[in-house]
Design an enzyme around this catalytic site. Structure first.
Site, short mmCIF file in Angstrom:
data_model
loop_
_atom_site.label_atom_id
_atom_site.label_comp_id
_atom_site.label_asym_id
_atom_site.label_seq_id
_atom_site.Cartn_x
_atom_site.Cartn_y
_atom_site.Cartn_z
N ARG A 186 4.89 -7.93 -3.77
CA ARG A 186 5.62 -9.22 -3.73
C ARG A 186 6.07 -9.53 -2.31
O ARG A 186 6.02 -10.68 -1.86
CB ARG A 186 6.83 -9.17 -4.66
CG ARG A 186 6.45 -9.29 -6.13
CD ARG A 186 7.61 -9.90 -6.92
NE ARG A 186 7.32 -9.92 -8.35
CZ ARG A 186 6.64 -10.89 -8.95
NH1 ARG A 186 6.17 -11.91 -8.26
NH2 ARG A 186 6.42 -10.82 -10.26
N LYS A 207 -7.32 12.60 2.09
CA LYS A 207 -6.09 12.24 2.81
C LYS A 207 -5.85 13.10 4.05
O LYS A 207 -6.16 14.29 4.04
CB LYS A 207 -4.88 12.43 1.88
CG LYS A 207 -4.77 11.41 0.75
CD LYS A 207 -3.51 11.65 -0.04
CE LYS A 207 -3.47 10.89 -1.35
NZ LYS A 207 -3.34 9.44 -1.17
N ASP A 227 -7.30 9.84 -8.03
CA ASP A 227 -7.02 11.14 -7.42
C ASP A 227 -7.65 12.23 -8.26
O ASP A 227 -7.45 12.26 -9.48
CB ASP A 227 -5.50 11.41 -7.38
CG ASP A 227 -4.83 10.74 -6.18
OD1 ASP A 227 -5.51 9.99 -5.46
OD2 ASP A 227 -3.63 10.99 -5.98
N SER A 246 -1.37 10.38 -9.72
CA SER A 246 -1.00 11.34 -10.76
C SER A 246 -1.18 10.74 -12.15
O SER A 246 -1.27 11.49 -13.13
CB SER A 246 0.46 11.74 -10.56
OG SER A 246 0.74 11.89 -9.19
#
Lengths: 292, 200
Positions: free
Chosen positions: A163, A79, A22, A234
């Site tokens: 998972r 985005k 980002d 971030s």
């Protein structure tokens, strides 16, 4: 599916084994490229800031995206809000290389995601489980990523989603052919895609990790769990030394199985992003719950 | 059995590994300079050349790889791999390995929306048309005297060879066709043959 869709899946294949970072300015984009990012995600605020500021988060200013496109030669992603097909039309007109229809922004449609088949530009979408992933692929996504919990620096949700994906894929593989119809009903996904998973033991598109990755060890863990590559939001530019951390995470994704190398890579990176424990966030504020 | 290395720093290396194995050769994923020691040829895959270039330097693999290629080890660069091998990039001062006498233009066709696929016959490689997949592809804008042109698409050079070095701007590893891989493996076999003769 058509030729362009295959080419879009192919671009995702080229990103494998890489880190998508980002960035909010051309300077950050340069730092990411120099550190070895395989693509950048252009946005005005990283998820941690979106979380902090609250309000409605929307697609970025086209001028800001153009600035980043001009600054780097690697693919540029951006985005749009879930369901906001006009924001997507605008990004397509800008010729971004990939659109992320993302739960990090405030959803724009209460029921539907974008019909991504209407576009030539490729889309990546988040998924918490197999059903969600297959629905997004049916809508035309050519790449999937875990949702994780963006802007937290807490990897637990990304691990949960990966998972879950792995165990559901294993379950589908173990079914008898005639059981797949019921599985498709349960997953709320098209039978053709369920049959693909049954036959290949994998999604028909590339699957990256995203949402909470903050350290080289986090990235390597997601790779060992079977991801094809990693998004870091971030985690880089909210850390003490972005340049160093970015390069270290890139290396960790290449040498994800080599613990000795990972130890070396993880040394002296400075402060990681502060982070928020996912369990301290109110249920209605969880970004991963956005989407259908 | 001949061992074919596939540079596995970033990008679509797994697809090459699968093709090599389907053709009955052993594939080795190359991540460190030690991995270069015991291979008979190497493929530099598609991916991001800036990412791979950075990792080649950081892991100190550049010098040993250049040395191997200069000593005659067959190498095939696809897309980003072609950029890594080029002596010069257009509008870009970066040089990665700089071993092949070609000038390459990165993202020559534009952004992802300009990616495309065509079916064409490449005489040197196959009698039938084979699928050529171009993803944010580069092409060659100038060839040195030692470099042989293998194929052009719409007047742009997309495949070339200079002795042991083969480059393609397209991605045969993304298709079901194995002709290009078979062509490269022939180069590897021929090289191994001449090495054997030398040692005798």
């Amino acid at each position: 599916m058509n030729k362009q869709y295959n080419l879009n899946k192919n671009l995702a294949q080229m990103l494998k084994g890489g880190v998508i970072m980002d960035v909010t300015t051309p300077e950050e984009a340069k730092i990411a490229e120099e550190a070895g990012a395989c693509a950048v995600m252009a946005l005005e605020r990283v998820p941690a800031d979106i979380r902090k500021h609250g309000g409605v988060a929307r697609a970025s200013d086209p001028d800001m995206i153009k600035g980043i496109q001009a600054a780097v030669s690697i693919p540029v992603m951006a985005k749009v809000r879930i369901g906001h097909f006009v924001e997507a039309q605008i990004l397509e007109a800008l010729e971004v290389d990939y659109i992320d229809e993302s739960e990090v922004l405030t959803p724009a449609d209460p029921m539907l995601h974008i019909n991504k088949r209407d576009f030539s530009v490729p889309f990546v979408c988040g998924a918490k489980n197999l059903g969600e992933a297959l629905r997004r692929i049916a809508e035309g996504a050519s790449m999937i990523r875990t949702k994780g919990e963006p802007g937290t620096g807490d990897v637990i949700e990304a691990v949960r989603h990966m998972r879950m994906m792995n165990s559901e894929i294993a379950r589908i593989q173990s079914l008898r052919k005639e059981e797949l119809f019921n599985a498709a009903k349960e997953l709320q996904a098209p039978i053709q895609l369920v049959e693909y998973v049954h036959e290949h033991g994998a999604l028909p598109v590339v699957n990256f990790a995203a949402g909470g990755v903050a350290t080289p060890a986090d990235a390597a863990m997601m790779m060992q769990l079977g991801c094809d590559g990693v998004f870091v939001g971030s985690g880089i530019f909210k850390s003490g030394d972005p340049r160093k951390r970015a390069a270290a995470i890139v290396k960790a994704v290449t040498h994800y199985k080599d613990a000795k190398m990972l130890a070396e890579i993880s040394e002296k990176l400075g402060e990681p992003m502060v982070g928020i424990n996912v369990y301290s966030i109110k249920n209605e504020e969880l970004m991963a719950n956005r989407g259908y | 059995m001949k061992k074919i290395g596939v540079l596995a720093l970033q990008g679509a290396f797994r697809e090459h590994v699968e093709k090599i194995e389907e053709l009955g050769y052993q594939a080795i994923e190359v991540r460190k300079s030690e991995d270069l020691e015991d291979i008979d040829g190497i493929i530099l895959p598609g991916g991001e050349s800036t990412a791979m270039g950075r990792l080649l330097s950081d892991f100190r693999m550049k010098a040993p790889l250049i040395e191997k290629i200069k000593s005659g080890m067959p190498v095939w660069g696809t897309c980003a791999g072609m950029i890594l091998l080029a002596k010069e990039l257009e509008d870009d001062a970066t040089v990665h390995l700089g071993v092949m006498d070609i000038v390459v233009k990165r993202n020559a066709y534009g952004r992802q929306i300009a990616s495309f696929e065509v079916d064409e016959v490449i005489e040197r490689i196959s009698d039938e048309a084979i699928p050529l997949v171009f993803i944010r592809a580069p092409y060659i804008v100038a060839l040195g005297q030692e470099v042989e042109l293998i194929h052009s698409v719409d007047g742009n050079i997309v495949a070339a060879r200079q002795e042991n070095m083969l480059v393609t701007a397209f991605h045969p590893e993304l298709t079901d066709n194995k002709k290009c891989h078979a062509y490269f493996l022939k180069i590897v076999e021929d090289f191994a043959c001449t090495q054997k003769k030398k040692s005798v």
